[in-house]
Every structure is written in C-alpha cells, then in structure tokens.
Design a protein around this motif. Structure first.
Motif, PDB file in Angstrom:
ATOM      1  N   CYS A   1      15.334   6.698  -2.051  1.00 47.96           N
ATOM      2  CA  CYS A   1      15.136   6.886  -0.616  1.00 47.96           C
ATOM      3  C   CYS A   1      13.900   7.756  -0.320  1.00 47.96           C
ATOM      4  O   CYS A   1      13.107   7.451   0.571  1.00 47.96           O
ATOM      5  CB  CYS A   1      16.417   7.535  -0.092  1.00 47.96           C
ATOM      6  SG  CYS A   1      16.443   7.808   1.631  1.00 47.96           S
ATOM      7  N   SER A   2      13.709   8.815  -1.081  1.00 41.69           N
ATOM      8  CA  SER A   2      12.559   9.689  -0.786  1.00 41.69           C
ATOM      9  C   SER A   2      11.234   9.009  -1.151  1.00 41.69           C
ATOM     10  O   SER A   2      10.218   9.241  -0.480  1.00 41.69           O
ATOM     11  CB  SER A   2      12.686  11.055  -1.457  1.00 41.69           C
ATOM     12  OG  SER A   2      13.094  10.905  -2.769  1.00 41.69           O
ATOM     13  N   GLU A   3      11.251   8.119  -2.147  1.00 45.60           N
ATOM     14  CA  GLU A   3      10.022   7.375  -2.468  1.00 45.60           C
ATOM     15  C   GLU A   3       9.674   6.441  -1.311  1.00 45.60           C
ATOM     16  O   GLU A   3       8.514   6.278  -0.939  1.00 45.60           O
ATOM     17  CB  GLU A   3      10.181   6.553  -3.756  1.00 45.60           C
ATOM     18  CG  GLU A   3      10.119   7.372  -5.036  1.00 45.60           C
ATOM     19  CD  GLU A   3      11.409   8.143  -5.340  1.00 45.60           C
ATOM     20  OE1 GLU A   3      12.427   7.923  -4.629  1.00 45.60           O
ATOM     21  OE2 GLU A   3      11.404   8.980  -6.257  1.00 45.60           O
ATOM     22  N   LEU A   4      10.718   5.839  -0.711  1.00 44.86           N
ATOM     23  CA  LEU A   4      10.465   4.976   0.464  1.00 44.86           C
ATOM     24  C   LEU A   4       9.811   5.803   1.581  1.00 44.86           C
ATOM     25  O   LEU A   4       8.824   5.376   2.192  1.00 44.86           O
ATOM     26  CB  LEU A   4      11.777   4.361   0.972  1.00 44.86           C
ATOM     27  CG  LEU A   4      11.637   3.621   2.302  1.00 44.86           C
ATOM     28  CD1 LEU A   4      10.877   2.303   2.123  1.00 44.86           C
ATOM     29  CD2 LEU A   4      12.999   3.347   2.955  1.00 44.86           C
ATOM     30  N   ILE A   5      10.372   6.979   1.818  1.00 45.01           N
ATOM     31  CA  ILE A   5       9.847   7.824   2.910  1.00 45.01           C
ATOM     32  C   ILE A   5       8.391   8.190   2.641  1.00 45.01           C
ATOM     33  O   ILE A   5       7.531   8.119   3.529  1.00 45.01           O
ATOM     34  CB  ILE A   5      10.736   9.078   3.070  1.00 45.01           C
ATOM     35  CG1 ILE A   5      12.108   8.646   3.585  1.00 45.01           C
ATOM     36  CG2 ILE A   5      10.098  10.100   4.015  1.00 45.01           C
ATOM     37  CD1 ILE A   5      13.186   9.702   3.506  1.00 45.01           C
ATOM     38  N   SER A   6       8.122   8.535   1.400  1.00 51.66           N
ATOM     39  CA  SER A   6       6.772   8.916   1.036  1.00 51.66           C
ATOM     40  C   SER A   6       5.792   7.760   1.300  1.00 51.66           C
ATOM     41  O   SER A   6       4.709   7.959   1.867  1.00 51.66           O
ATOM     42  CB  SER A   6       6.858   9.306  -0.418  1.00 51.66           C
ATOM     43  OG  SER A   6       5.730   9.477  -0.993  1.00 51.66           O
ATOM     44  N   LYS A   7       6.190   6.526   0.948  1.00 55.18           N
ATOM     45  CA  LYS A   7       5.302   5.375   1.179  1.00 55.18           C
ATOM     46  C   LYS A   7       5.181   5.079   2.669  1.00 55.18           C
ATOM     47  O   LYS A   7       4.118   4.703   3.162  1.00 55.18           O
ATOM     48  CB  LYS A   7       5.829   4.151   0.431  1.00 55.18           C
ATOM     49  CG  LYS A   7       5.632   4.286  -1.059  1.00 55.18           C
ATOM     50  CD  LYS A   7       6.038   3.042  -1.798  1.00 55.18           C
ATOM     51  CE  LYS A   7       5.794   3.251  -3.287  1.00 55.18           C
ATOM     52  NZ  LYS A   7       6.657   2.440  -4.110  1.00 55.18           N
TER      53      LYS A   7
ATOM     54  N   PRO B   1      -0.871   3.749   7.813  1.00 59.80           N
ATOM     55  CA  PRO B   1      -1.657   4.174   8.969  1.00 59.80           C
ATOM     56  C   PRO B   1      -0.883   3.908  10.264  1.00 59.80           C
ATOM     57  O   PRO B   1      -0.299   2.828  10.443  1.00 59.80           O
ATOM     58  CB  PRO B   1      -2.912   3.282   8.899  1.00 59.80           C
ATOM     59  CG  PRO B   1      -2.989   2.843   7.472  1.00 59.80           C
ATOM     60  CD  PRO B   1      -1.580   2.764   6.959  1.00 59.80           C
ATOM     61  N   GLY B   2      -0.842   4.891  11.124  1.00 59.22           N
ATOM     62  CA  GLY B   2      -0.132   4.737  12.406  1.00 59.22           C
ATOM     63  C   GLY B   2       1.258   5.341  12.394  1.00 59.22           C
ATOM     64  O   GLY B   2       1.851   5.569  13.445  1.00 59.22           O
ATOM     65  N   VAL B   3       1.795   5.618  11.202  1.00 59.13           N
ATOM     66  CA  VAL B   3       3.125   6.241  11.139  1.00 59.13           C
ATOM     67  C   VAL B   3       2.974   7.747  11.344  1.00 59.13           C
ATOM     68  O   VAL B   3       2.292   8.419  10.570  1.00 59.13           O
ATOM     69  CB  VAL B   3       3.829   5.937   9.789  1.00 59.13           C
ATOM     70  CG1 VAL B   3       5.115   6.755   9.650  1.00 59.13           C
ATOM     71  CG2 VAL B   3       4.135   4.447   9.690  1.00 59.13           C
TER      72      VAL B   3
ATOM     73  N   LEU C   1       8.830  -2.038   3.716  1.00 57.06           N
ATOM     74  CA  LEU C   1       7.467  -1.537   3.968  1.00 57.06           C
ATOM     75  C   LEU C   1       6.580  -2.614   4.583  1.00 57.06           C
ATOM     76  O   LEU C   1       5.735  -2.316   5.428  1.00 57.06           O
ATOM     77  CB  LEU C   1       6.866  -1.001   2.660  1.00 57.06           C
ATOM     78  CG  LEU C   1       7.520   0.306   2.167  1.00 57.06           C
ATOM     79  CD1 LEU C   1       7.150   0.607   0.721  1.00 57.06           C
ATOM     80  CD2 LEU C   1       7.123   1.484   3.064  1.00 57.06           C
ATOM     81  N   VAL C   2       6.794  -3.879   4.179  1.00 57.88           N
ATOM     82  CA  VAL C   2       6.025  -4.983   4.787  1.00 57.88           C
ATOM     83  C   VAL C   2       6.298  -4.991   6.301  1.00 57.88           C
ATOM     84  O   VAL C   2       5.377  -5.088   7.123  1.00 57.88           O
ATOM     85  CB  VAL C   2       6.422  -6.348   4.160  1.00 57.88           C
ATOM     86  CG1 VAL C   2       5.895  -7.525   4.984  1.00 57.88           C
ATOM     87  CG2 VAL C   2       5.914  -6.436   2.717  1.00 57.88           C
TER      88      VAL C   2
ATOM     89  N   ALA D   1       3.993  -0.644  12.559  1.00 61.09           N
ATOM     90  CA  ALA D   1       3.049   0.449  12.837  1.00 61.09           C
ATOM     91  C   ALA D   1       1.796  -0.102  13.510  1.00 61.09           C
ATOM     92  O   ALA D   1       1.254   0.517  14.435  1.00 61.09           O
ATOM     93  CB  ALA D   1       2.705   1.181  11.542  1.00 61.09           C
ATOM     94  N   ALA D   2       1.355  -1.274  13.062  1.00 57.96           N
ATOM     95  CA  ALA D   2       0.158  -1.879  13.679  1.00 57.96           C
ATOM     96  C   ALA D   2       0.427  -2.233  15.138  1.00 57.96           C
ATOM     97  O   ALA D   2      -0.489  -2.292  15.957  1.00 57.96           O
ATOM     98  CB  ALA D   2      -0.249  -3.125  12.892  1.00 57.96           C
ATOM     99  N   LEU D   3       1.705  -2.442  15.473  1.00 54.11           N
ATOM    100  CA  LEU D   3       2.064  -2.783  16.864  1.00 54.11           C
ATOM    101  C   LEU D   3       2.379  -1.539  17.696  1.00 54.11           C
ATOM    102  O   LEU D   3       2.804  -1.644  18.838  1.00 54.11           O
ATOM    103  CB  LEU D   3       3.274  -3.734  16.858  1.00 54.11           C
ATOM    104  CG  LEU D   3       2.989  -5.154  16.358  1.00 54.11           C
ATOM    105  CD1 LEU D   3       4.305  -5.911  16.136  1.00 54.11           C
ATOM    106  CD2 LEU D   3       2.113  -5.914  17.353  1.00 54.11           C
ATOM    107  N   GLY D   4       2.241  -0.370  17.103  1.00 48.97           N
ATOM    108  CA  GLY D   4       2.415   0.860  17.904  1.00 48.97           C
ATOM    109  C   GLY D   4       3.745   1.554  17.708  1.00 48.97           C
ATOM    110  O   GLY D   4       4.083   2.474  18.453  1.00 48.97           O
TER     111      GLY D   4
END
Ligand code: SAM
Ligand code: SF4
Length: 321
Positions: A74-80, A85-87, A47-48, A54-57
């Motif tokens: 895996c689904s918790e990762l997707i949710s996060k 922002p930007g995803v 996520l980091v 995401a900030a880079l587009g």
C-alpha cells in the motif's frame, strides 16, 4: 473537471481491497462474499487510472478499502501516486489496527494525512461493534500517528443504543491529541439501512450545552463536507459530516473508484462506469473518456431521505466509505 451542476470534481476515493481485518456490523456483516483476487485491480492498473484522472484535474486522492493496510504494498502505491504530475494530496482511511507498524513506510511514501475510524473507547463494546478485541492496538496507533507530522482525523459513527453516550469521551480525544474528531451520520448503506442516523444537529446542541465557548471554524480543513468547530483548550477540532440531516450535495467534489475498476459517481445509487476493460487493455484514451463520462453523469444529489429510491446494494466495505 466540472459536472453539469457546475461542481468542480477534484477528489477521488480509491478502494484498493474489499478485504478487512474487522467485521464492523454496520459495514461488513458476517458471511459477506469477497471479490476473487483476479478481479481486483493491480496497483499498476490503479496508477493508469490515476494518471488520467490527474490529467483531468483530480488532484486529491483517498486510499480506502475494506481495510487498505491489509493489502501488501500500500505505501509503495502511495509513493507512486504522489509522483504523478498533478497529484497534490494523498490521504488514507484505516481502522488503525496495522497503522503503527505501517507508519514509517507511510511517512516515507509522502502520505499527507490519515483518518482513523473509531466508534468506542470501551474494549468490550469495541469487540461487539467490530468483532475483534483490537482497541488497545488502535489507541496505540492513534497516539503514535498523532506524534508524527501527519494530519490525523478520527472518524466516529454514533449509533443509538450502541455508543451514543460516548460522544463526549470520543470528542475528548481532540483535547488530548492534536487530532480532529469527526462525527459521521450513519448512512443507509448496508445494514445502515435498518437504523435511524443519530442527528448531528442534536449532537451539536449537546456540545453547545457542554462546551460554552464552542465556535464555528470556517477555515478550509480538508476535501470534504465536514463542518468544523473549535472548543477552547482543545488541540484539535470537532467535525460534523451530516449526510442525512445536512445534505451537502451542492458542494460534492468526488467520485469513487472501486477495487474492481468501477467509477461510482454517487454513493446513493448503484450506477457505475466500468473502467475494467479499458484499463486491462491499457487503453488510456478510453479510461480518460470514461472518467469524463462518469463526471458528466454524476447525479445532482443523493436520496438517502427516501429509502425506496436508494439503489446501492453493496456494503460500505465494498465501496470504501
Ligand atoms: N477500513 C477503513 C476504515 O474503517 O476507516 C476504510 C473503509 S471504511 C468503509 C470507511 C468509513 O466508512 C469508516 O469510518 C466507517 O465507519 C464508515 N462507514 C461504514 N459504513 C457506514 C455507513 N453505513 N454510514 C456511514 N459511515 C459508514
Ligand atoms: Fe472494515 Fe472499515 Fe468496514 Fe470496519 S468500517 S468493517 S474496519 S471496512
């Protein structure tokens, strides 16, 4: 991000594990050595990286493996991921074995679509190709997923002397279900190196003979290089991903993140940019700079037609497809 060839890079494939519950012969041969768990990125580390991407587009993400559904959470990762922002879009590619059970949580997570890999409708052949007798479960997952709001695509790799004559029955899945069936040319990665890819030009010619009304569909379908055709009476479309006979590098839009934190700018070459150290040090600025570097260094094109120039030695299961 734009690379030096003017291509917009807005898509990242994320391999969350090199483990798999199948052993597809062309992807993950017996005896493959798995990466020690302590070298695999944690979800927080992934996520980091994604926050910086995401900030880079980079707006679109594909979760892959190995088999992504063998990794817990895996689904918790997707949710996060979806909350960054930007995803804009998160999809997954899976062999489908664990999909049916995972669907409720995946739908809750906000997953936008799922690609299910399936090379045969013959149970004995499925076992030969993948090493396991799991075809009924995969078909059950396809049927269940097709009945949800998810966009579902079936990915097929045809191989001569293995499943070539099944192209028509596999294509028919998009007549019966509202799913796209995409034929992916075998790439010379892993044991794909020892075989010639079935040409999608050949396959399209067969389809034109079989389905007289087949026509090109030029609406945008996804994030990738697939070219789609519509067949009258079919609920879904037929896609062709022709890495070998239809080199599409000029429109390449992607980078890949391996499960150990390497960014792979091109599938064909072993060169990577390592984010591991920066991400473990929680140094977001360096992660961002390295992502920019990986795009700046992205090769102009692959060289799959010239095997001696292909430097990638990993198997596809370690890269994520
Ligand atoms: N386990 C998941 C699955 O099977 O969809 C995700 C990972 S798998 C490596 C992703 C895709 O790569 C699969 O559709 C598989 O068929 C494809 N693949 C593996 N080796 C390949 C090769 N040499 N050429 C083309 N596609 C390949
Ligand atoms: Fe596993 Fe997917 Fe590779 Fe098959 S194609 S061995 S399911 S990673």
């Amino acid at each position: 991000m734009q690379d030096k060839y003017g291509r917009i890079i807005d898509y990242m494939r994320i391999s969350i594990t090199d483990r798999c519950n199948l052993r597809c012969r062309y992807c993950m041969p017996e005896g493959i050595r798995f990466i020690p768990m302590e070298e695999i990125l944690t979800y927080e580390q992934i996520l980091v990286i994604c926050r910086q991407a995401a900030a880079l587009g980079i707006t679109k993400y594909k979760i892959t493996g190995g088999e992504p559904l063998v990794r817990r959470g895996c689904s918790e990762l997707i949710s996060k991921l979806k909350q960054i922002p930007g995803v804009e879009q998160v999809t997954m590619t899976t062999n489908g074995i664990l999909l049916k059970e995972a669907l409720p949580k995946l739908l809750e997570s906000g997953l936008d679509g799922v690609n299910i890999s399936l090379d045969t409708l013959n149970r004995a052949r499925y076992q030969e190709i993948t090493g396991f007798d799991e075809l009924p479960r995969v078909l059950d997952s396809i049927e269940t997923a097709a009945g949800t709001a998810l966009r579902v695509k079936i990915n097929v790799v045809l191989q001569e002397d293995v499943n070539l004559e099944e192209w028509q029955s596999l294509a028919q899945l998009s007549r019966v279900y509202p799913v796209d069936v995409r034929f992916i040319e075998l790439m010379p990665i892993g044991s794909g190196r020892n075989q010639k890819a079935v040409s999608n030009d050949w396959l399209l010619a067969q389809m034109r003979r079989q389905y007289l009304g087949i026509s090109l569909d030029d609406s945008v379908h996804g994030n990738g290089p697939a070219v789609y055709y519509q067949i009258p009476g079919f609920l879904g479309m037929i896609g062709f991903i022709s890495a070998i006979h239809g080199k599409f590098c000029q429109s390449c839009n992607r980078i890949r993140l391996t499960s150990t934190g390497e960014i792979k700018p091109c599938l064909c070459y072993k060169d990577t940019v390592s984010l591991g150290e920066a991400v473990r040090a929680k140094d977001a600025g360096t992660v961002r700079a390295l992502l920019e570097k990986s795009v700046a260094d992205k090769p102009g094109m692959h060289c799959f037609e010239e095997l001696s120039h292909v430097t990638e030695e990993h198997k596809m299961a370690q890269i994520g497809g």
